[in-house]
Design a protein around this motif. Structure first.
Motif, PDB file in Angstrom:
ATOM      1  N   MET A 108      -9.443  -7.349 -12.651  1.00 10.44           N
ATOM      2  CA  MET A 108      -9.993  -8.331 -11.724  1.00 10.44           C
ATOM      3  C   MET A 108      -9.290  -8.261 -10.375  1.00 10.44           C
ATOM      4  N   GLN A 109      -7.986  -8.042 -10.392  1.00 11.79           N
ATOM      5  CA  GLN A 109      -7.234  -7.936  -9.142  1.00 11.79           C
ATOM      6  C   GLN A 109      -7.652  -6.697  -8.364  1.00 11.79           C
ATOM      7  N   LYS A 110      -7.867  -5.574  -9.059  1.00 17.44           N
ATOM      8  CA  LYS A 110      -8.309  -4.350  -8.397  1.00 17.44           C
ATOM      9  C   LYS A 110      -9.686  -4.558  -7.767  1.00 17.44           C
ATOM     10  N   ASN A 111     -10.598  -5.213  -8.511  1.00 24.33           N
ATOM     11  CA  ASN A 111     -11.936  -5.477  -7.982  1.00 24.33           C
ATOM     12  C   ASN A 111     -11.873  -6.376  -6.755  1.00 24.33           C
ATOM     13  N   LYS A 112     -10.992  -7.353  -6.798  1.00 26.20           N
ATOM     14  CA  LYS A 112     -10.847  -8.271  -5.665  1.00 26.20           C
ATOM     15  C   LYS A 112     -10.320  -7.532  -4.446  1.00 26.20           C
ATOM     16  N   ASP A 113      -9.367  -6.634  -4.659  1.00 28.15           N
ATOM     17  CA  ASP A 113      -8.783  -5.883  -3.548  1.00 28.15           C
ATOM     18  C   ASP A 113      -9.761  -4.869  -2.956  1.00 28.15           C
ATOM     19  N   SER A 114     -10.646  -4.314  -3.780  1.00 27.00           N
ATOM     20  CA  SER A 114     -11.541  -3.278  -3.301  1.00 27.00           C
ATOM     21  C   SER A 114     -12.868  -3.822  -2.768  1.00 27.00           C
ATOM     22  N   ASP A 115     -13.206  -5.080  -3.039  1.00 28.04           N
ATOM     23  CA  ASP A 115     -14.474  -5.662  -2.602  1.00 28.04           C
ATOM     24  C   ASP A 115     -14.201  -6.676  -1.506  1.00 28.04           C
ATOM     25  N   PRO A 116     -14.607  -6.379  -0.256  1.00 33.84           N
ATOM     26  CA  PRO A 116     -14.321  -7.311   0.849  1.00 33.84           C
ATOM     27  C   PRO A 116     -15.085  -8.632   0.743  1.00 33.84           C
TER      28      PRO A 116
END
Length: 119
Positions: A108-116
């Motif tokens: 979830m953290q990776k998705n949050k970081d990669s999706d503006p």
């Protein structure tokens, strides 16, 4: 009393409903916000089946699906509780649950970081 023990799939809707309410009393006794929210969720799920008739074959399929959801909720809780108790004893189930949770949080953290769009 019954002579035989029924499998969860054979339990009536009202028996499952009562089992779920007993589970809420176990998880969150009294009138806490948690218990109120759980009871409300259970009632809303059971309200979905109000218009269904066990005599109508298409409704029977829907009823069985809703009953399966209730059984799954009870089973998931039992698995979760077993994992917590197992974790306290250093068991494999609790450790696997911890790894699964950590992996999901990282994802979830990776998705949050990669999706503006996600803030």
């Amino acid at each position: 009393l019954r002579d035989t023990i029924m499998s969860p799939a054979q339990r009536t809707s009202i028996e499952l409903y009562r089992d779920l309410l007993r589970l809420v009393n176990h998880i969150a006794p009294g009138a806490s916000p948690k218990s109120i929210a759980l009871r409300t969720m259970i009632r809303s799920e059971y309200d979905k089946s109000r218009g269904l008739s066990p005599e109508n074959p298409p409704d029977q399929i829907k009823i069985e699906g809703l009953k399966a959801n209730a059984v799954r909720a009870l089973s998931n809780y039992m698995l979760y509780e077993g994992g917590i108790q197992d974790r306290n004893k250093g068991g494999k189930l609790g450790a696997a649950m911890d790894r699964f949770h950590d992996k999901n949080v990282q994802g979830m953290q990776k998705n949050k970081d990669s999706d503006p769009k996600i803030s």
